[in-house]
Design an enzyme around this catalytic site. Sequence first.
Site, short mmCIF file in Angstrom:
data_model
loop_
_atom_site.label_atom_id
_atom_site.label_comp_id
_atom_site.label_asym_id
_atom_site.label_seq_id
_atom_site.Cartn_x
_atom_site.Cartn_y
_atom_site.Cartn_z
N SER A 117 51.24 58.41 95.19
CA SER A 117 51.22 56.97 94.92
C SER A 117 51.97 56.19 95.99
O SER A 117 52.94 56.67 96.58
CB SER A 117 51.87 56.70 93.56
OG SER A 117 52.08 55.33 93.35
N TYR A 141 58.59 56.62 87.90
CA TYR A 141 57.23 57.02 88.28
C TYR A 141 57.16 57.35 89.76
O TYR A 141 56.67 58.41 90.17
CB TYR A 141 56.24 55.92 87.94
CG TYR A 141 54.86 56.16 88.51
CD1 TYR A 141 54.05 57.16 88.00
CD2 TYR A 141 54.38 55.40 89.57
CE1 TYR A 141 52.79 57.40 88.53
CE2 TYR A 141 53.12 55.63 90.11
CZ TYR A 141 52.33 56.63 89.58
OH TYR A 141 51.09 56.87 90.11
N LYS A 145 56.46 61.10 91.60
CA LYS A 145 55.39 61.37 92.55
C LYS A 145 55.93 61.97 93.85
O LYS A 145 55.33 62.87 94.43
CB LYS A 145 54.60 60.08 92.83
CG LYS A 145 53.66 59.69 91.71
CD LYS A 145 52.62 60.78 91.46
CE LYS A 145 51.62 60.39 90.39
NZ LYS A 145 50.61 61.44 90.17
#
Length: 327
Positions: A117, A141, A145
Amino acid sequence: MTWLVTGGAGYIGSHVVQAFIDRGLDVVVIDDLSSGHAEFVPDGVPFVRGSILDTPLVLAALRDHAVTGVVHLAGFKYAGVSVDRPLHTYDQNVTGTVSLLRAMGEAGVTRIVFSSSAAVYGTPDTDVVTERTPTLPESPYGETKLIGEWLLRDQARASADGPAPLRHTSLRYFNVVGSGREDLYDSSPHNLFPLVLDALVAGRTPRINGTDYPTPDGTCVRDYVHVADLAVSHVAAARALAAGRTLEPVYNLGSGDGVSVRQIMTAMAEVTGIDFTPELAPRRPGDPARIVASGELAARDLDWQMRNTLLDMVASAWDARRHTADS
């Protein structure tokens, strides 16, 4: 040659599955349907319902279907929500990837394409992000990643001298939008396109959060890419790994050019034929003014190109939204 697509019943995953099928490659899907849809899995494609946290289940899927490579898209993908649910995010994205890699090791599966991402960059201090831009994630998040990329790197190092060395690459996504088929749509409650389209269908006025950014029209600028274009590069990465080609450890799938939120609103009105003036709201905390990425490396190695214009992206998303409402 069969590829397992984790998260293959999701918005992006289903497009990746379709891209593999279109090119004559066999696929298997594993998905727990926490955000995916069973109807997104095409007829004839084996579907294993379950979580990648269930290592024995993943191992059985790899062995039962003679899988030779994995495209790993399964995970918890909501950056904002991850701030409130860090343990859940780490469990799904980090522990889940460990589980998958463990099963791959036991099954002797040595190729993996990882869904990463743009969130790994945080708020970059450059106009155009490249793969050399420092990674400074600002949410759980984004952190998970980046850790996923590290896990692949470290497992590749650990297995390099063994009988089954891991070969991998990670694809860093930016703003994925549109639809490659009208029955495959983005159902996220957090992404801009479905938020705007749902508002228009319901007769509500879409909102712009922040109009005082240092950008040409004062609204945030982002890098929007069509989901079908993204899917093509997953197949290219898988084929390259299968052929033994050397790939970069990470690639940005970006356009090199940005589109503002206000431009998105204008395109939405043009495509839908619904005239509206967006509601203007204050900035949301943590939203950077601009994130745009160069896709030059991916263009060189992974058949990456922007085949769809902004209007194409909006029109395909609108067609899928109307199909969903009619079905």
